[in-house]
Enzyme design. Structure first.
Site, PDB file in Angstrom:
ATOM      1  N   GLU A  58     -20.860  43.683  -6.402  1.00  0.00           N
ATOM      2  CA  GLU A  58     -22.236  44.648  -6.746  1.00  0.00           C
ATOM      3  C   GLU A  58     -21.934  46.088  -6.456  1.00  0.00           C
ATOM      4  OE1 GLU A  58     -25.299  42.985  -4.142  1.00  0.00           O
ATOM      5  OE2 GLU A  58     -25.222  41.002  -4.976  1.00  0.00           O
ATOM      6  N   ASP A 111     -10.827  37.507   9.441  1.00  0.00           N
ATOM      7  CA  ASP A 111     -10.358  36.802  10.807  1.00  0.00           C
ATOM      8  C   ASP A 111     -10.618  35.201  10.559  1.00  0.00           C
ATOM      9  OD1 ASP A 111      -9.166  37.102  13.323  1.00  0.00           O
ATOM     10  OD2 ASP A 111     -10.680  35.994  14.051  1.00  0.00           O
TER      11      ASP A 111
END
Length: 517
Positions: free
Chosen positions: A252, A203
């Site tokens: 990751e 956002d």
């Protein structure tokens, strides 16, 4: 689930308050969303973008987050979230969640601690506080205006300082010059990635970083939320340093997880900067949200997006409606004309290379609700402008599932916003399986898109100045933006899909057609 799914996906935005209410309290919830996963699977979408569901006072419909690791009780529990996520994954649907890093709620523990600690404290350094000038105690530190209306500064209860809020006064802006803020959000990312989410919609991704010294803007300091004006608090170059630290975090994790930016910029070139290989994966192209239903405007937006995204190796990301803008059925004229144009524009988007976002209810042909009573409105824009701007509630009305009931199947009670007359005929029950309905049009268009995958875009000679025609490598798409039918002479092949009935080899006004190659 294939790698790079996000380069050609159809992603469906669920606004939790207004999608499905399982417990009958008038507010949508996570259990309701879970119950409707089969519907989304039948629609053919690849992923859900879930608007905020975090613990919140709901001053701005959840975009004022009090706890980024907790579920608001109105929506359920973490167990409900996990069950919903599992159901989506079992159906082959990914889940992208909203992240709100520009500001927190004033009820967040950090902000409450900042107010308690006082001026000059480490707690206040997590936000933007500035001293009150004794010579001008009523004058804010600069001329910035909230995008919801009124000043972007509010005095602290002790009267000694101001704090910055680009949105409502209940949404203080975080200070991204503070290392603690960076560490906290990397931890929040990992919390939800560990739970199995497939990515984040960021956002106000163009916010967060403010120009050094917080200088005045030009003019009176007013900035439109839905707009492309650069300012000292939007689209500052420093935001890119943040995303370069986030990209290694998401990488990751297995499963091809992504970031998508809500980034309002003044050009496609500026938007493409968010999509460099070490930053974000997608950024919404809002140019078509702002564009009138005209061939020249659509062509300009499409060309700019494709050219600039190609330069950074990112997919184009197309959208026509969301929870912040008037529904495109209404933008294009409302009624039968608006619906016809909305379907044509959607068919065009689904033929373009890249990613398409669908806002809940647009597959039913829902219109903007313009006549909500003042007493039910909740958008802070309405209150901060004393009703001069009605705000965004009209695109957030609960969607209809059935032809009857207190909320047309949204739940067992009236919804938090009332549905208008006529929506019974636009409900899922009324449209499901009905040839020619908007719902069946969307289902067919999404299925055909997957069966005929775009590999590029080549513009073709148009039948008229009000028409666009292109070859995407799998289909030929022709769209009539004009007010009169146009001849399809010169276009042949099997008609895969038309948004309106073709008559005597002519494409009706405000409609689109796909030809198989």
């Amino acid at each position: 689930m294939s790698d790079n799914w996000w380069r050609e996906a159809v992603i469906y935005q669920v606004y939790p308050r207004s999608f499905a209410d399982a417990n009958g309290d008038g507010m949508g919830d996570l259990a309701g969303i879970r119950s409707r996963i089969p519907y989304l699977s039948a629609l053919g979408v690849d992923a859900i973008w879930l608007s905020p569901f975090y613990a919140s006072p709901q001053k701005d419909a959840g975009y004022d987050v009090a706890d980024y690791r907790a579920i608001d009780p109105r929506f359920g529990t973490l167990d409900d979230f996990d069950a919903m996520l599992e159901a989506a994954h079992e159906a082959g649907i990914r889940l992208i969640v909203d992240l709100v890093p520009n500001h927190s709620s004033s009820e967040h523990e950090w902000f409450k601690a900042a107010l308690a600690a006082g001026p000059g404290s480490a707690e206040r350094d997590r936000y933007h506080f500035r001293d009150v000038d004794p010579a001008k105690p009523e004058t804010p530190p600069n001329n910035w205006q909230s995008v919801f209306g009124g000043p972007a500064w509010t005095r602290t209860p002790d009267g000694k300082q101001w704090y910055l809020h680009l949105f409502d006064s209940s949404q203080p802006d975080l200070n991204w010059d503070n290392p603690e803020v960076h560490a906290e959000f990397q931890s929040i990312l990992r919390f939800w990635l560990d739970r199995g989410v497939d990515g984040f919609r960021i956002d106000v991704a163009h916010g967060m970083v403010k120009a050094e010294g917080l200088p005045d803007t030009g003019g009176d300091g007013t900035i439109e939320m839905i707009g492309t004006t650069r300012s000292p608090f939007f689209d500052q170059d420093g935001v890119h340093d943040i995303y370069r630290t986030w990209r290694p975090v998401i990488e990751e994790y297995d499963g091809d997880r992504i970031f998508v930016a809500e980034a309002w910029t003044d050009s496609a070139e500026r938007r493409a900067l968010y999509l460099r290989p070490d930053e974000l994966h997608q950024a919404f192209n809002f140019d078509l949200v702002l564009a009138p239903f005209k061939a020249v405007d659509f062509r300009k937006a499409i060309d700019a997006e494709i050219a600039n995204n190609a330069g950074v190796g990112a997919p184009c990301t197309w959208v026509l409606s969301n929870h912040d803008v008037q529904r495109h059925v209404t933008r294009y004229g409302d009624g039968p004309i608006g619906l016809a144009r909305a379907k044509a524009a959607t068919q065009l988007l689904l033929a373009l290379p890249g990613v398409v976002y669908v806002y809940q209810g647009e597959e039913l042909g829902l219109n903007e609700v313009l006549d909500l009573p003042d007493e039910v409105r909740e958008d802070p824009t309405f209150f901060r402008t004393n009703g001069e701007q009605i705000g965004r509630d009209g695109c957030r009305v609960p969607i209809p599932w059935k032809t009857e009931g207190p909320s047309l199947g949204f739940g067992d009670a009236a919804g938090w916003l009332p549905q208008p007359e006529g929506w019974s005929e636009k409900s899922v029950e009324a449209e499901d399986g009905v040839a020619g309905s908007t719902l069946e049009f969307y289902r067919q268009a999404i299925a055909l898109r997957k069966a005929h995958k775009a590999s590029g875009l080549t513009w073709l000679d148009e039948p008229s100045a009000d028409t666009l025609a292109f070859d995407n490598g799998a289909v030929v798409c022709v769209v009539n933006f004009g007010d009169e039918p146009v001849s399809l002479d010169g276009f042949d092949g099997e008609v895969l899909l038309a948004s309106a009935d073709l008559a005597e080899g002519r494409l009706p006004a405000g409609s689109a057609v796909w030809f198989a190659k």
